[in-house]
Design an enzyme around this catalytic site. Structure first.
Site, PDB file in Angstrom:
ATOM      1  N   ASP A  19       0.829  -1.214   0.000  1.00 12.53           N
ATOM      2  CA  ASP A  19       0.000   0.000   0.000  1.00 12.53           C
ATOM      3  C   ASP A  19       0.856   1.254   0.000  1.00 12.53           C
ATOM      4  OD1 ASP A  19       0.790  -0.663   2.710  1.00 12.53           O
ATOM      5  OD2 ASP A  19      -0.628   0.844   3.417  1.00 12.53           O
TER       6      ASP A  19
ATOM      7  N   GLU B  94       0.174  -1.175   5.625  1.00 15.99           N
ATOM      8  CA  GLU B  94       1.175  -0.712   6.591  1.00 15.99           C
ATOM      9  C   GLU B  94       0.950   0.752   6.937  1.00 15.99           C
ATOM     10  OE1 GLU B  94       5.148   0.992   7.888  1.00 15.99           O
ATOM     11  OE2 GLU B  94       3.865   1.594   6.236  1.00 15.99           O
TER      12      GLU B  94
HETATM   13 ZN   LIG Z   1       6.818   1.976   4.084  1.00 17.60          ZN
END
Ligand SMILES: [Zn+2]
Length: 410
Positions: A81, A176
């Site tokens: 992401d 994340e």
């Molecule tokens: Zn990162």
């Protein structure tokens, strides 16, 4: 190797994989599924084995051992992401070969220019091939660079069976950037003894210390009454919120701290007379200081409860992640191997504490000690994000070298 890296990286960054905190699903966005499925196909096509993707979007694969020695299984991870700070839709990567050290025009029409005056670190990249944005999006080097480098390192090891290594596991993971990262990561299925996230910044970064982190959400209730007849009756929740904030140490804030210094950070303040909500994050490297900061926040709230009534202030204090150093120090050799790998490649390792967290901060407490190594990217999360392809080569070689050193030392 440079062309291979450019080809992979530019194809990954064109997929919009921005994560979304308001989503309840895992991965939080459909775009991450798109890239994760692409990666599954690619892992199979380069010859990786045991390629899997679970219902939460965690993609894993194996490079089997090619040695007789008993080598611990190691893992490499990268998140797919991109940050929520700036748009990642319609990324149009620009390649600048043999960078001359001067200004880079990212977008002529919009007059977006990246100059060495504003970004002095550009001077280190003279002669490199750089990949930048077109000035309208972020690049997504964080962390598609890590994905690219891990994939390319695996392809390289498959094509070079003369390089001996133990079993290597790789994983590409979602979300994340919204702090969820490995929440649903199946550590048992991954089944590695140690791992590395390839999710750092400039050349040589090697990190195994992160903050201890907590979030504090505070809701303050007031009583609203016409100001003309408010005497001794009105309770202004916004003013109680200001009083609360004023009791925190003024200089223990992000804008006044660096290195190993911790802080309280007011990330949002929304309210009026009737109700005010404050959101803080609390950070410290040292566990005792971290606990003391949380205790201080609790004490301030208690004092204000005594003053304004117990029901007037509600505190929700939640730990988010811990300093991975506690879990990595007992197996410090994994940091030493990464250090040695870089030195073998004439890279100067830069060891510094991360003033934030990585997926490794959580993984290390889930039983998988996971330091972090560089990707080569700079200026993450905005339109000035860029990466040196030359340093991507070095990151890829570092992954290969780590695998090699584990075998040599077994
Ligand atoms: Zn990162």
């Amino acid at each position: 190797m440079k062309n291979e890296l450019i080809k992979r990286f530019t194809s990954y960054v064109k997929v919009d994989t921005q994560s979304d905190e308001s989503s309840e699903t895992c991965p939080s966005t459909e775009g991450q599924w798109t890239l994760l499925r692409m990666l599954v196909d690619e892992l199979k096509s380069i010859g990786m084995e045991e390629v899997t993707i679970d219902e939460n979007g965690y993609c894993m694969a194996t490079l089997p051992s090619n040695t007789e020695k008993d080598v611990p299984t190691i893992g490499f991870l990268a998140h797919v992401d991109t940050a929520t700070d700036f748009t990642g839709k319609g990324v149009n990567p620009q390649i600048h070969e043999n960078y001359d050290g001067g200004e880079i025009v990212l977008n002529d029409a919009l007059k977006v220019i990246m100059s060495p005056n504003a970004f002095p670190n550009l001077s280190e990249y003279k002669g490199h091939t750089l990949i930048t944005t077109d000035g309208t999006t972020l690049l997504g080097a964080d962390n598609k660079a890590g994905v690219t480098e891990i994939m390319t390192a695996m392809a390289y090891l498959i094509q070079h069976p003369e390089i001996k290594h133990g079993k290597v596991r790789v994983a590409f993971t979602p979300d994340e950037e919204i702090g969820r990262g490995p929440h649903k990561f199946d550590v048992a299925a991954f089944n590695a003894k140690f791992a590395y996230t390839v999710d750092g910044g400039p050349l040589g970064e090697l990190e195994y210390e992160s903050f201890n982190a907590a979030g504090a959400k505070i809701t303050i209730k007031g009583t609203n009454i016409h100001p003309g007849s408010a005497k001794n009756k009105m309770v202004n929740s916004a003013k109680i919120a200001m009083e609360l904030n004023s009791r925190l140490p003024l200089f223990e804030a992000p804008e006044h701290t660096e290195g190993y210094e911790g802080f309280y950070h007011l990330i949002s303040f929304n309210g009026d007379v009737e109700e005010t909500k404050l959101s803080y994050i609390i950070r410290d490297f040292d566990r005792e200081n971290f606990n003391a900061r949380k205790a201080n926040m609790t004490k301030i709230v208690q004092e204000l409860q005594e003053k304004y009534g117990e029901d007037s202030i509600l505190l929700e204090l939640k730990d988010q992640y811990y300093n991975m150093r506690e879990k990595i120090e007992p197996v410090k050799e994994i940091v030493d191997i990464a250090h040695q790998a870089m030195e073998n490649l004439d890279i100067t390792p830069i060891i510094k504490p991360i003033r934030g967290g990585t997926d490794g901060s959580q993984l290390s407490y889930m039983g998988l000690p996971t330091p972090n190594i560089f990707t080569g990217g700079e200026n993450f999360h905005g339109k000035y994000e860029f990466i040196s392809v030359d340093n991507m080569v070095k990151a890829t070689q570092t992954v290969v070298e780590i695998a090699k050193l584990f075998e040599e030392r077994a």
